[in-house]
Design a protein around this motif. Structure first.
Motif, PDB file in Angstrom:
ATOM      1  N   TYR A  60     -14.791   3.685  70.034  1.00 57.34           N
ATOM      2  CA  TYR A  60     -14.906   3.411  68.601  1.00 57.34           C
ATOM      3  C   TYR A  60     -14.202   2.124  68.169  1.00 57.34           C
ATOM      4  N   LEU A  61     -13.192   1.668  68.905  1.00 60.35           N
ATOM      5  CA  LEU A  61     -12.610   0.368  68.568  1.00 60.35           C
ATOM      6  C   LEU A  61     -13.551  -0.765  68.966  1.00 60.35           C
ATOM      7  N   SER A  62     -14.390  -0.522  69.969  1.00 59.59           N
ATOM      8  CA  SER A  62     -15.431  -1.505  70.287  1.00 59.59           C
ATOM      9  C   SER A  62     -16.417  -1.608  69.134  1.00 59.59           C
ATOM     10  N   LEU A  63     -16.776  -0.480  68.562  1.00 58.93           N
ATOM     11  CA  LEU A  63     -17.646  -0.501  67.376  1.00 58.93           C
ATOM     12  C   LEU A  63     -16.945  -1.174  66.198  1.00 58.93           C
ATOM     13  N   ALA A  64     -15.666  -0.920  66.056  1.00 55.47           N
ATOM     14  CA  ALA A  64     -14.914  -1.518  64.945  1.00 55.47           C
ATOM     15  C   ALA A  64     -14.908  -3.033  65.029  1.00 55.47           C
ATOM     16  N   ALA A  65     -14.819  -3.562  66.232  1.00 54.12           N
ATOM     17  CA  ALA A  65     -14.805  -5.023  66.391  1.00 54.12           C
ATOM     18  C   ALA A  65     -16.155  -5.641  66.054  1.00 54.12           C
ATOM     19  N   LEU A  66     -17.226  -4.912  66.283  1.00 48.62           N
ATOM     20  CA  LEU A  66     -18.564  -5.464  66.083  1.00 48.62           C
ATOM     21  C   LEU A  66     -19.178  -5.155  64.721  1.00 48.62           C
ATOM     22  N   THR A  67     -18.613  -4.237  63.983  1.00 45.78           N
ATOM     23  CA  THR A  67     -19.187  -3.864  62.687  1.00 45.78           C
ATOM     24  C   THR A  67     -19.161  -5.005  61.670  1.00 45.78           C
ATOM     25  N   PRO A  68     -18.053  -5.705  61.438  1.00 44.05           N
ATOM     26  CA  PRO A  68     -18.064  -6.777  60.435  1.00 44.05           C
ATOM     27  C   PRO A  68     -19.066  -7.898  60.702  1.00 44.05           C
ATOM     28  N   PRO A  69     -19.223  -8.372  61.939  1.00 45.16           N
ATOM     29  CA  PRO A  69     -20.250  -9.398  62.146  1.00 45.16           C
ATOM     30  C   PRO A  69     -21.668  -8.921  61.805  1.00 45.16           C
ATOM     31  N   VAL A  70     -21.956  -7.652  62.080  1.00 48.83           N
ATOM     32  CA  VAL A  70     -23.277  -7.119  61.738  1.00 48.83           C
ATOM     33  C   VAL A  70     -23.455  -7.084  60.220  1.00 48.83           C
ATOM     34  N   PHE A  71     -22.451  -6.617  59.496  1.00 50.12           N
ATOM     35  CA  PHE A  71     -22.532  -6.601  58.034  1.00 50.12           C
ATOM     36  C   PHE A  71     -22.662  -8.019  57.479  1.00 50.12           C
ATOM     37  N   HIS A  72     -21.944  -8.954  58.081  1.00 48.77           N
ATOM     38  CA  HIS A  72     -22.013 -10.345  57.640  1.00 48.77           C
ATOM     39  C   HIS A  72     -23.428 -10.903  57.843  1.00 48.77           C
ATOM     40  N   LEU A  73     -24.027 -10.609  58.970  1.00 42.07           N
ATOM     41  CA  LEU A  73     -25.394 -11.058  59.229  1.00 42.07           C
ATOM     42  C   LEU A  73     -26.365 -10.463  58.216  1.00 42.07           C
ATOM     43  N   VAL A  74     -26.245  -9.187  57.953  1.00 41.85           N
ATOM     44  CA  VAL A  74     -27.159  -8.517  57.019  1.00 41.85           C
ATOM     45  C   VAL A  74     -27.002  -9.078  55.614  1.00 41.85           C
ATOM     46  N   MET A  75     -25.777  -9.415  55.226  1.00 41.76           N
ATOM     47  CA  MET A  75     -25.572  -9.997  53.887  1.00 41.76           C
ATOM     48  C   MET A  75     -26.125 -11.417  53.811  1.00 41.76           C
ATOM     49  N   ARG A  76     -25.973 -12.177  54.875  1.00 42.13           N
ATOM     50  CA  ARG A  76     -26.436 -13.572  54.864  1.00 42.13           C
ATOM     51  C   ARG A  76     -27.919 -13.706  55.137  1.00 42.13           C
ATOM     52  N   ARG A  77     -28.468 -12.860  55.974  1.00 40.54           N
ATOM     53  CA  ARG A  77     -29.879 -12.936  56.355  1.00 40.54           C
ATOM     54  C   ARG A  77     -30.543 -11.564  56.200  1.00 40.54           C
ATOM     55  N   PRO A  78     -30.788 -11.129  54.968  1.00 40.65           N
ATOM     56  CA  PRO A  78     -31.442  -9.830  54.785  1.00 40.65           C
ATOM     57  C   PRO A  78     -32.870  -9.864  55.330  1.00 40.65           C
ATOM     58  N   PHE A  79     -33.369  -8.703  55.662  1.00 42.35           N
ATOM     59  CA  PHE A  79     -34.738  -8.604  56.179  1.00 42.35           C
ATOM     60  C   PHE A  79     -35.704  -9.094  55.109  1.00 42.35           C
ATOM     61  N   SER A  80     -36.632  -9.945  55.505  1.00 42.39           N
ATOM     62  CA  SER A  80     -37.526 -10.594  54.545  1.00 42.39           C
ATOM     63  C   SER A  80     -38.979 -10.259  54.860  1.00 42.39           C
ATOM     64  N   ARG A  81     -39.718  -9.827  53.844  1.00 35.95           N
ATOM     65  CA  ARG A  81     -41.143  -9.567  54.024  1.00 35.95           C
ATOM     66  C   ARG A  81     -41.940 -10.870  54.152  1.00 35.95           C
ATOM     67  N   GLN A  82     -41.438 -11.941  53.568  1.00 40.38           N
ATOM     68  CA  GLN A  82     -42.126 -13.219  53.648  1.00 40.38           C
ATOM     69  C   GLN A  82     -42.047 -13.793  55.069  1.00 40.38           C
ATOM     70  N   HIS A  83     -40.978 -13.490  55.771  1.00 35.34           N
ATOM     71  CA  HIS A  83     -40.764 -14.005  57.130  1.00 35.34           C
ATOM     72  C   HIS A  83     -40.504 -12.842  58.083  1.00 35.34           C
ATOM     73  N   VAL A  84     -41.485 -11.971  58.195  1.00 33.86           N
ATOM     74  CA  VAL A  84     -41.307 -10.739  58.968  1.00 33.86           C
ATOM     75  C   VAL A  84     -41.007 -11.045  60.436  1.00 33.86           C
TER      76      VAL A  84
END
Length: 119
Positions: A60-84
Motif C-alpha cells: 500500500y505504500l507503493s500505491l501511496a507513492a503513485l496515487t498523486p501523479p495519477v491524480f495530477h495527470l487526470v486533473m491536467r489531462r481529463p479524458f476528452s471525447r474530442q480526442h478519444v
C-alpha cells in the motif's frame, strides 16, 4: 507564488494524504489478516501482528507513492471525447507505467522472499 512551487506544494500535500490514507488501509488489512490467522490458523502457524505488517505496508505504500501523479495527470489531462484516441493512448501508457512503477516500488520496499531457500 510561482506555478512550480504551487505544484511542488500540491504534490507534497497529496503524498502526505496518500501515505496517511493507504497507511491506514494497510494497518487495517494487516490486522484483519492477523485476526484471521489467530482464529483459523493451527497453533504452530500463529504469527505476531508485526509479521503481517511489512507485506501490507510494502503493497500500500507503493500505491501511496503513485496515487498523486495519477491524480495530477487526470486533473491536467481529463479524458476528452474530442480526442478519444489520444486520451485512450495517454491513459493506456499511464496504466502501463503505473503497473511497472508499482512492481518496481513494491520490489524495492520489500524484496521477494523464497521460503525454500530462506532468502
Amino acid at each position: 507564488m510561482p506555478a512550480d512551487r504551487r505544484t511542488a506544494r500540491w504534490f507534497l500535500r497529496a503524498w502526505g494524504y496518500s501515505v496517511l490514507f493507504w497507511g491506514v488501509v494497510a494497518l487495517a488489512l494487516a490486522y484483519d489478516s492477523y485476526l484471521l490467522a489467530q482464529h483459523y490458523g493451527p497453533d504452530a502457524e500463529r504469527m505476531r501482528f508485526l509479521a503481517f505488517l511489512p507485506v501490507y505496508l510494502s503493497h500500500y505504500l507503493s500505491l501511496a507513492a503513485l496515487t498523486p501523479p495519477v491524480f495530477h495527470l487526470v486533473m491536467r489531462r481529463p479524458f476528452s471525447r474530442q480526442h478519444v484516441l489520444r486520451s485512450v493512448a495517454l491513459y493506456a501508457a499511464t496504466g502501463a507505467a503505473f503497473v511497472a512503477g508499482f512492481a518496481l516500488l513494491r520490489w524495492a520496499i520489500l524484496q521477494p522472499y523464497e521460503s525454500v531457500s530462506h532468502h
